[in-house]
Design a protein around this motif. Structure first.
Motif, PDB file in Angstrom:
ATOM      1  N   ILE A  62      20.955  -6.801 -44.343  1.00 11.38           N
ATOM      2  CA  ILE A  62      20.441  -7.398 -45.572  1.00 11.38           C
ATOM      3  C   ILE A  62      19.848  -8.746 -45.193  1.00 11.38           C
ATOM      4  CG2 ILE A  62      21.052  -8.228 -47.871  1.00 11.38           C
ATOM      5  CD1 ILE A  62      23.414  -6.125 -47.689  1.00 11.38           C
ATOM      6  N   ARG A  63      18.677  -9.028 -45.707  1.00 18.34           N
ATOM      7  CA  ARG A  63      17.957 -10.248 -45.345  1.00 18.34           C
ATOM      8  C   ARG A  63      18.109 -11.316 -46.430  1.00 18.34           C
ATOM      9  NH1 ARG A  63      12.046  -8.500 -45.086  1.00 18.34           N
ATOM     10  NH2 ARG A  63      12.683  -7.636 -47.065  1.00 18.34           N
ATOM     11  N   ALA A  64      18.011 -12.565 -46.014  1.00 18.01           N
ATOM     12  CA  ALA A  64      17.879 -13.698 -46.925  1.00 18.01           C
ATOM     13  C   ALA A  64      16.452 -14.213 -46.757  1.00 18.01           C
ATOM     14  CB  ALA A  64      18.879 -14.799 -46.595  1.00 18.01           C
ATOM     15  N   LEU A  65      15.739 -14.334 -47.881  1.00 15.83           N
ATOM     16  CA  LEU A  65      14.335 -14.732 -47.864  1.00 15.83           C
ATOM     17  C   LEU A  65      14.108 -15.913 -48.803  1.00 15.83           C
ATOM     18  CD1 LEU A  65      12.718 -11.184 -48.277  1.00 15.83           C
ATOM     19  CD2 LEU A  65      13.190 -12.398 -46.132  1.00 15.83           C
ATOM     20  N   TYR A  66      12.964 -16.523 -48.666  1.00 15.02           N
ATOM     21  CA  TYR A  66      12.517 -17.541 -49.594  1.00 15.02           C
ATOM     22  C   TYR A  66      11.454 -16.907 -50.481  1.00 15.02           C
ATOM     23  CZ  TYR A  66      10.664 -21.925 -51.428  1.00 15.02           C
ATOM     24  OH  TYR A  66      10.253 -22.921 -52.264  1.00 15.02           O
ATOM     25  N   HIS A  67      11.671 -16.871 -51.781  1.00 17.91           N
ATOM     26  CA  HIS A  67      10.756 -16.301 -52.790  1.00 17.91           C
ATOM     27  C   HIS A  67      10.326 -14.865 -52.479  1.00 17.91           C
ATOM     28  CE1 HIS A  67      10.341 -19.545 -55.590  1.00 17.91           C
ATOM     29  NE2 HIS A  67      10.077 -20.402 -54.637  1.00 17.91           N
ATOM     30  N   HIS A  68      11.230 -14.041 -52.014  1.00 13.45           N
ATOM     31  CA  HIS A  68      10.974 -12.621 -51.718  1.00 13.45           C
ATOM     32  C   HIS A  68       9.872 -12.426 -50.684  1.00 13.45           C
ATOM     33  CE1 HIS A  68      13.626 -11.300 -54.919  1.00 13.45           C
ATOM     34  NE2 HIS A  68      12.990 -12.093 -55.767  1.00 13.45           N
ATOM     35  N   ASP A  69       9.599 -13.440 -49.884  1.00  9.99           N
ATOM     36  CA  ASP A  69       8.521 -13.382 -48.892  1.00  9.99           C
ATOM     37  C   ASP A  69       9.104 -12.972 -47.540  1.00  9.99           C
ATOM     38  OD1 ASP A  69       6.461 -13.830 -47.079  1.00  9.99           O
ATOM     39  OD2 ASP A  69       6.024 -15.857 -47.775  1.00  9.99           O
ATOM     40  N   GLY A  70       8.764 -11.778 -47.076  1.00  8.75           N
ATOM     41  CA  GLY A  70       9.276 -11.272 -45.804  1.00  8.75           C
ATOM     42  C   GLY A  70       8.940 -12.148 -44.618  1.00  8.75           C
ATOM     43  N   SER A  71       7.873 -12.932 -44.709  1.00  4.87           N
ATOM     44  CA  SER A  71       7.523 -13.826 -43.604  1.00  4.87           C
ATOM     45  C   SER A  71       8.314 -15.132 -43.664  1.00  4.87           C
ATOM     46  CB  SER A  71       6.017 -14.124 -43.603  1.00  4.87           C
ATOM     47  OG  SER A  71       5.665 -14.879 -44.743  1.00  4.87           O
ATOM     48  N   ALA A  72       9.092 -15.334 -44.726  1.00  3.62           N
ATOM     49  CA  ALA A  72       9.927 -16.531 -44.876  1.00  3.62           C
ATOM     50  C   ALA A  72      11.398 -16.145 -44.695  1.00  3.62           C
ATOM     51  CB  ALA A  72       9.685 -17.182 -46.224  1.00  3.62           C
TER      52      ALA A  72
ATOM     53  N   GLU B  52      17.882  -7.391 -50.116  1.00  8.90           N
ATOM     54  CA  GLU B  52      17.699  -8.805 -49.807  1.00  8.90           C
ATOM     55  C   GLU B  52      18.323  -9.669 -50.887  1.00  8.90           C
ATOM     56  OE1 GLU B  52      13.912 -10.548 -51.812  1.00  8.90           O
ATOM     57  OE2 GLU B  52      13.262  -8.785 -50.665  1.00  8.90           O
ATOM     58  N   ILE B  53      18.618 -10.916 -50.510  1.00  7.75           N
ATOM     59  CA  ILE B  53      18.823 -11.970 -51.489  1.00  7.75           C
ATOM     60  C   ILE B  53      17.695 -12.957 -51.230  1.00  7.75           C
ATOM     61  CG2 ILE B  53      21.306 -11.620 -51.572  1.00  7.75           C
ATOM     62  CD1 ILE B  53      21.509 -14.443 -50.154  1.00  7.75           C
ATOM     63  N   THR B  54      17.338 -13.712 -52.232  1.00 11.76           N
ATOM     64  CA  THR B  54      16.263 -14.675 -52.053  1.00 11.76           C
ATOM     65  C   THR B  54      16.615 -15.966 -52.763  1.00 11.76           C
ATOM     66  OG1 THR B  54      13.846 -14.776 -51.916  1.00 11.76           O
ATOM     67  CG2 THR B  54      14.756 -14.201 -54.031  1.00 11.76           C
ATOM     68  N   LEU B  55      16.133 -17.073 -52.234  1.00  9.17           N
ATOM     69  CA  LEU B  55      16.306 -18.376 -52.840  1.00  9.17           C
ATOM     70  C   LEU B  55      15.018 -18.680 -53.589  1.00  9.17           C
ATOM     71  CD1 LEU B  55      19.057 -19.379 -51.854  1.00  9.17           C
ATOM     72  CD2 LEU B  55      17.923 -18.212 -49.994  1.00  9.17           C
ATOM     73  N   THR B  56      15.144 -19.137 -54.845  1.00  9.16           N
ATOM     74  CA  THR B  56      13.965 -19.285 -55.678  1.00  9.16           C
ATOM     75  C   THR B  56      14.116 -20.416 -56.690  1.00  9.16           C
ATOM     76  OG1 THR B  56      12.471 -18.111 -57.181  1.00  9.16           O
ATOM     77  CG2 THR B  56      14.791 -17.542 -57.319  1.00  9.16           C
ATOM     78  N   SER B  57      12.992 -20.911 -57.140  1.00  8.75           N
ATOM     79  CA  SER B  57      13.001 -21.927 -58.191  1.00  8.75           C
ATOM     80  C   SER B  57      12.875 -21.290 -59.571  1.00  8.75           C
ATOM     81  CB  SER B  57      11.846 -22.912 -57.977  1.00  8.75           C
ATOM     82  OG  SER B  57      10.616 -22.221 -58.000  1.00  8.75           O
TER      83      SER B  57
END
Length: 175
Positions: free
Chosen positions: A52-62, A139-144
């Protein structure tokens, strides 16, 4: 089909983020329907040991971390899907630590698939409500801008150990 959801408040200390990526029993209005995540919805997915990935704003490149790499730890608590993420020394990792510390990024989201029988729909008056009972977490993602406003994130200087989880279980359930 990959579905994305989000909500919450992020917290950070130094180079480690922690919080609740998905809150149980908290109904979110998603426009055409409401949705609620039930306890145990992530249990099978976490038990498989899949990456499971952790991403920034659901962006696979982040990419920020993975369970396979040991930089992302996930577990179900009575409140929801708790996580600990060791931030990488990358542009995304450094920027995210600053944004969380300032409060600009304060929520979480998650990407998932629903296997057959993993959800239940019902009509409550004029509202259609979907209950997530079993999901395949991707995934989980960090978002504003989270969809579920109850998620949390914090920044820490030190990694969270098993004893931290045990000693702070009550606090993690309220943040």
């Amino acid at each position: 089909m990959l579905e994305l959801r989000g909500h919450g408040t992020l917290k950070a200390t130094g180079k480690t983020l922690h919080g609740i990526a998905a809150v149980f029993n908290s109904e979110a209005n998603l426009g055409t329907f409401s949705e609620v995540i039930r306890p145990g919805a992530f249990a099978k997915s976490l038990a498989t040991g899949s990456n499971i990935r952790a991403l920034y704003h659901h962006d696979g490149s982040a990419l920020l971390g993975t369970t396979r790499g040991g930089t992302l730890q996930l577990r179900e608590t009575p409140q929801g899907l708790a996580f600990e993420l060791a931030l990488p020394d990358t542009t995304h990792g450094r920027d995210l630590a600053i944004l969380v510390d300032r409060g600009d990024v304060a929520g979480c989201s998650f990407g998932f698939r629903v296997p057959e029988g993993g959800d239940r729909w019902e009509e409550r008056g004029s509202t259609l409500v979907r209950e997530l009972l079993n999901v395949e977490l991707v995934e989980i993602t960090l978002t504003s801008d989270p969809a579920y406003q109850d998620t949390t994130v914090a920044l820490r200087n030190m990694p969270i150990t098993q004893s931290f989880w045990d000693m702070n279980a009550a606090w993690l359930q309220t943040t």
